[in-house]
Enzyme design. Structure first.
Site, mmCIF file in Angstrom:
data_model
loop_
_atom_site.group_PDB
_atom_site.id
_atom_site.type_symbol
_atom_site.label_atom_id
_atom_site.label_comp_id
_atom_site.label_asym_id
_atom_site.label_seq_id
_atom_site.Cartn_x
_atom_site.Cartn_y
_atom_site.Cartn_z
ATOM 1 C CG MET A 1 -5.514 2.205 -0.034
ATOM 2 S SD MET A 1 -4.761 3.396 1.107
ATOM 3 C CE MET A 1 -6.202 4.143 1.815
ATOM 4 N NE ARG A 2 -5.117 -6.294 1.127
ATOM 5 C CZ ARG A 2 -6.287 -6.848 1.449
ATOM 6 N NH1 ARG A 2 -7.406 -6.221 1.154
ATOM 7 N NH2 ARG A 2 -6.328 -8.008 2.047
ATOM 8 C CG LEU B 1 2.411 -3.956 3.780
ATOM 9 C CD1 LEU B 1 3.385 -2.840 3.443
ATOM 10 C CD2 LEU B 1 2.532 -5.103 2.770
ATOM 11 C CG ASN C 1 2.422 5.033 4.756
ATOM 12 O OD1 ASN C 1 1.996 4.902 3.596
ATOM 13 N ND2 ASN C 1 1.622 5.252 5.791
ATOM 14 C CG HIS D 1 -1.571 8.670 7.511
ATOM 15 N ND1 HIS D 1 -2.448 7.676 7.129
ATOM 16 C CD2 HIS D 1 -2.209 9.385 8.473
ATOM 17 C CE1 HIS D 1 -3.561 7.762 7.839
ATOM 18 N NE2 HIS D 1 -3.432 8.794 8.658
ATOM 19 C CG ASP E 1 1.469 -1.005 16.531
ATOM 20 O OD1 ASP E 1 1.162 -2.203 16.327
ATOM 21 O OD2 ASP E 1 1.853 -0.576 17.635
ATOM 22 C CG ASP F 1 -1.685 5.006 9.149
ATOM 23 O OD1 ASP F 1 -1.053 4.707 8.119
ATOM 24 O OD2 ASP F 1 -2.932 5.000 9.195
ATOM 25 C CD GLU G 1 -1.285 13.087 0.778
ATOM 26 O OE1 GLU G 1 -0.930 12.019 0.248
ATOM 27 O OE2 GLU G 1 -2.458 13.296 1.144
HETATM 28 C C1 GAR Z 1 -3.088 9.733 -0.411
HETATM 29 O O1 GAR Z 1 -3.799 10.826 0.136
HETATM 30 C C2 GAR Z 1 -2.303 9.017 0.672
HETATM 31 O O2 GAR Z 1 -1.777 9.883 1.641
HETATM 32 C C3 GAR Z 1 -3.361 8.134 1.255
HETATM 33 O O3 GAR Z 1 -4.082 7.657 0.157
HETATM 34 C C4 GAR Z 1 -4.035 8.640 -0.882
HETATM 35 C C5 GAR Z 1 -3.506 7.951 -2.124
HETATM 36 O O4 GAR Z 1 -3.574 8.821 -3.221
HETATM 37 N N1 GAR Z 1 -2.778 7.060 2.014
HETATM 38 C C6 GAR Z 1 -3.327 6.532 3.097
HETATM 39 O O5 GAR Z 1 -4.388 6.892 3.537
HETATM 40 C C7 GAR Z 1 -2.511 5.440 3.750
HETATM 41 N N2 GAR Z 1 -2.848 5.294 5.132
HETATM 42 P P1 GAR Z 1 -2.658 8.559 -4.485
HETATM 43 O O6 GAR Z 1 -2.926 7.123 -4.932
HETATM 44 O O7 GAR Z 1 -3.153 9.564 -5.496
HETATM 45 O O8 GAR Z 1 -1.221 8.780 -4.090
#
Ligand code: GAR
Length: 217
Positions: free
Chosen positions: A92-93, A95, A109, A111, A145, A147, A176
């Site tokens: 969540m940082r 880059l 990544n 998303h 940019d 996502d 996911e």
């Molecule tokens: C996941 O839903 C991932 O898609 C999202 O954070 C969650 C992490 O869950 N990522 C983002 O929002 C990035 N833009 P996890 O730590 O259990 O994998």
């Protein structure tokens, strides 16, 4: 073919990291995880990675007033672990461009939306507020940019009448966990490549049918 040495960057619970680790636990899988790296010392995913026997490290962003120095420390740790490829899994940082360019086309990544819809945070709340009928998740190569970048794989789920952000998030998260390992497999097998900022399948098609809602293995 040698397995693709992959580093995974996390910030939290690490369920996508665990899905990747489960896939990589099969010696026939074309990638292996050489390091799980977190910017948050308390990330639950670190313990989950250790349960898989994967080396872990923390690079705490608070110790770096300059973002470039934080990014360089991440790259240095990844390279020291032998990583050739990086998966962001709930990292969540933001880059900086320097990191993204250093790992260009070697950086994926996941998303929780059907990009380019709902970039950024709170995707499930925003999908409900927008009234979309389909929501989902996307694995993509990373560009500077937010996502943004060539899309490798997507899965869609229906938005149901009684959905809350939590129930919708859970249905998306299940997808996911399916598409991230599947996308990493395709990249590690060199079955897909980036051409003109689009992902091309080795069949020469943009999508041979396997990149959207891939079937269960
Ligand atoms: C996941 O839903 C991932 O898609 C999202 O954070 C969650 C992490 O869950 N990522 C983002 O929002 C990035 N833009 P996890 O730590 O259990 O994998």
């Amino acid at each position: 073919m040698a397995r693709l040495k992959t580093g995974v960057l996390i910030s939290g619970r690490g369920s996508n990291m665990a899905a990747l680790a489960e896939a990589c636990a099969d010696p026939g899988f074309p990638a292996e995880i050489v390091l799980v790296l977190s910017n948050e010392p308390g990330a639950a995913g670190l313990g989950r990675a250790q349960d898989f026997g994967i080396p872990t490290a923390v690079v705490d962003h608070r110790a770096f007033p300059e973002r470039a120095a934080f990014d360089a420390a991440l790259s240095d740790r990844l390279e020291a672990a032998g990583a050739e490829f990086v998966c962001l899994a709930g990292f969540m940082r933001l880059l900086a461009a320097g990191f993204v360019e250093r790992w260009r086309d070697r950086l994926l990544n996941i998303h929780p939306s059907l990009l380019p819809a709902f970039r950024g945070l709170d995707t499930h709340e925003r999908a409900l507020a927008a009234g979309v009928l389909l929501h989902g998740c996307t694995v993509h190569f990373v560009r500077p940019d937010l996502d943004d970048g060539p899309i490798v794989m997507q899965a869609a789920v229906p938005v149901l009448p009684r959905d809350t952000a939590d129930t919708l998030a859970a249905r998306v998260l299940e997808q996911e966990h399916r598409i991230y390992p599947a996308a990493l497999r395709l990249v590690a097998e060199r079955a897909v490549r980036v051409e003109g900022e689009r992902v091309i399948h080795r069949t020469g098609w943009r999508n041979d049918g396997s990149l959207a809602n891939p079937p269960h293995p």
